[in-house]
Structure formats: structure tokens, C-alpha cells
Design an enzyme around this catalytic site. Structure first.
Site, PDB file in Angstrom:
ATOM      1  N   ARG A  64      -6.366  -2.080  -6.616  1.00  0.00           N
ATOM      2  CA  ARG A  64      -7.011  -2.939  -5.747  1.00  0.00           C
ATOM      3  C   ARG A  64      -7.762  -1.966  -5.766  1.00  0.00           C
ATOM      4  O   ARG A  64      -9.187  -2.731  -5.667  1.00  0.00           O
ATOM      5  CB  ARG A  64      -5.920  -3.280  -4.862  1.00  0.00           C
ATOM      6  CG  ARG A  64      -5.357  -4.151  -4.242  1.00  0.00           C
ATOM      7  CD  ARG A  64      -4.772  -4.885  -3.121  1.00  0.00           C
ATOM      8  NE  ARG A  64      -4.187  -3.672  -2.503  1.00  0.00           N
ATOM      9  CZ  ARG A  64      -3.029  -3.188  -2.355  1.00  0.00           C
ATOM     10  NH1 ARG A  64      -1.931  -4.117  -3.241  1.00  0.00           N
ATOM     11  NH2 ARG A  64      -2.473  -2.300  -2.352  1.00  0.00           N
ATOM     12  N   GLU A 101       9.144   5.747  -1.834  1.00  0.00           N
ATOM     13  CA  GLU A 101      10.073   5.853  -0.732  1.00  0.00           C
ATOM     14  C   GLU A 101      11.162   6.222  -1.765  1.00  0.00           C
ATOM     15  O   GLU A 101      11.884   6.909  -0.865  1.00  0.00           O
ATOM     16  CB  GLU A 101       9.725   3.935   0.257  1.00  0.00           C
ATOM     17  CG  GLU A 101      10.728   4.240   1.084  1.00  0.00           C
ATOM     18  CD  GLU A 101      10.761   3.070   1.825  1.00  0.00           C
ATOM     19  OE1 GLU A 101      11.623   2.945   3.356  1.00  0.00           O
ATOM     20  OE2 GLU A 101      10.005   2.141   1.670  1.00  0.00           O
TER      21      GLU A 101
END
Lengths: 181, 181
Positions: A64, A101
């Protein structure tokens, strides 16, 4: 609410509950970018603190960050340098691992793209925990280039990424904040 | 050699032999994009046939198409819509499979991003066999939007992609050609 240029960027960001998993609100900038005034306002507000700053390259992070990074580089009349995911760049690279994570990912930049004496502006859509941005900044510093600032459309201050970068001496510029994540 | 604007785009594209595999010459546009005159020339030449054309959205294909697509949308003062790899967009999507050398991949666009009455310009860095571009065009047509043209910096005419798109009635605009691949 930020009404510089009379355009409220935050209103054009779509909030998607429970994405990518339950309890997370995803902030979707595609609705902002698809609006011609939205894209223009985002680019204008990302660049305005740097209009009188000497910059050589705008660096965007895949994927992005490429959309806004390309537009910001074009607006400033500077070159664009991509930071990509592992294995995507065709020439010799330098890379940096960063923690997700679950597990580890890696970003890379062409080894000859930036170096000593280059002044660079990092652009991405969003800063959350700042893991990717921090790795990008380490890469930029490893290359010998000077990081002028890091600019993001969205800051999620509760996740502390922008604060962490500021504590490392990085000038951080963000346009809108969303709380509670 | 194209010297419109006095800038020879082809000279700034780096050719990398035997990448991603032996016998292939990879055309690397990062060296073009990193040059401020290169990025400006590429954007100017991509948009010039469409300066007087009514366009609503510029569509770019992940990931390199985002860099030029974002800059082209900004230059034209239009919105930008991303076509992404499978599973990357957070909202409801429509998708299309396309064949790779080995296996199948899928691209997607947000189902509410473009539709009936929208006039769109597709932008990507390179057209080779045209598999991804063809899938993107099918997606655009499935959405009900009208494809005004497809614009690429690099054409590899020996691979036939641009010709295939033209045979399907698509207006194809390319800036530089490399032969022999």
C-alpha cells in the site's frame, strides 16, 4: 478532525469491524484513494511539511505504501525507491528481519538504491505497532542514507508505533488518528 | 528510442540477465523510478494520450503497478483503485483466476470500487504474455465499468501480450519495447 484543504480525510477511510480477525477494526484507505479529492488531499498533507526540505528520494513500503509513495514522489519531483518483501527485488539487496505476531518477515531494498549523502522521506499508509516502519528505518540507516522523516496517513496511537519511532529520533508526520485498537 | 521530453526512458531501465532464471533478461524499472526525471517522464508519457479523455479511475495492479498507478492518478487528478493478489483486500471482492507458468493465481478488486458508468484507465509497469493484464481487464468488464485503455511502461512484443489485448478490442499504450524474450 482535520480540515486542512477543507477535506476531512478521516471521513473517507472505511472502518471494517472484525477484520482480519474478531475484535480488530481495520482502517481501509482504498475508499480514500478512490476519491480524487481524497487522494489529492492525502498527498498534499503528506508533503506539506517537506515542501522546503531538501529530499532526494521518497521510499515506500510494499504494497500500500507504493500507491501513496509513488504519488508523493511525483508531487515532490523526486525519485521513488521501493522497499519490498523478501525475494521480490531482482538486484543485489540489503535486508532486515522484523517480528510479526506469529513468526518473522523480511524486507529488502536494492543495495545500490540509496547511500551516503542521500536524504530520504519514508511514506506508508498506516503506523500501528511500527514493526515494519522500524525495520525500514534500520535499513535506510544501514544504507548510509539520512532519514528526513516518516510520513503516514493513519496513526493508531494506542499501538505505540509512532511514539517508538520518535523515541529513536525519527521525525514522524501523521494525518489522522484512530483510537481504541 | 523514445526521446519525447528529451528523456530516453529505455536507458534508465536496468537489464538483469538470467533473472529470475537462466535465459531470461529481467527489465528492472526501479532504476527508472529512482531517477526524478525518469519517474516524471514515465508518468507524463503514460498519461499524455488521455489528457483530454474523460476518466474516472486509474487502476493499478499489485505491486509495481501501484507505484506508477498512484502517480498517474495523482497527475490526472483522478481516484486510484487497486487490483490486489488474492486475500489482500479487506472488503467484499470480485476475483478472477489466471494461469501462471506453473499453476494458477488470482487477482481481486473491491466489489464496490468500480461499476456501471465508470471509465477506467489500467496502468502497470510491463506487459509480457499479458496473463495478469487480461485477468484485470476481465475483472473491470465484469464490474460493469468501461476500460478506456491499458498503459504500460514496457512492452515485450515477442511474448504477444499487447497484441492479444488489442485483438480483444483494448486500446494499448506502451512506452518502450524490448525484443528477444
Amino acid at each position: 478532525m482535520d480540515l486542512r484543504n477543507g477535506f476531512d480525510i478521516s471521513r473517507y477511510i472505511r472502518s471494517i469491524p472484525d477484520y482480519p480477525k474478531k475484535g480488530i477494526i481495520f482502517r481501509d484507505i482504498t475508499t480514500l484513494l478512490a476519491n480524487p479529492h481524497g487522494l489529492r488531499a492525502a498527498v498534499d498533507e503528506l508533503v506539506w511539511p517537506f515542501l522546503k526540505t531538501d529530499i532526494d528520494y521518497v521510499i515506500g513500503i510494499e504494497a500500500r505504501g507504493f500507491i501513496l509513495g509513488g504519488a508523493v514522489a511525483h508531487e515532490l519531483g523526486k525519485g521513488f525507491v521501493p522497499i519490498r518483501k523478501k525475494g521480490k527485488l531482482p538486484w543485489k539487496v540489503i535486508g532486515r528481519d522484523y517480528e510479526l505476531e506469529y513468526g518473522v518477515d523480511r524486507i529488502e531494498v536494492h543495495a545500490d538504491a540509496i547511500g551516503e549523502g542521500d536524504r530520504v522521506l519514508l511514506v506508508d499508509d498506516l503506523i500501528a505497532t511500527g514493526g515494519t516502519a522500524d525495520a525500514a528505518i534500520e535499513l535506510i540507516r544501514e544504507s548510509g542514507a539520512e532519514l528526513i522523516a516518516a510520513a503516514f496517513v493513519i496513526d493508531l496511537p494506542d499501538l505505540g508505533g509512532a511514539q517508538k519511532l520518535r523515541e529513536k529520533g525519527v521525525k514522524v508526520h501523521t494525518l489522522v488518528e484512530f483510537e481504541g485498537e
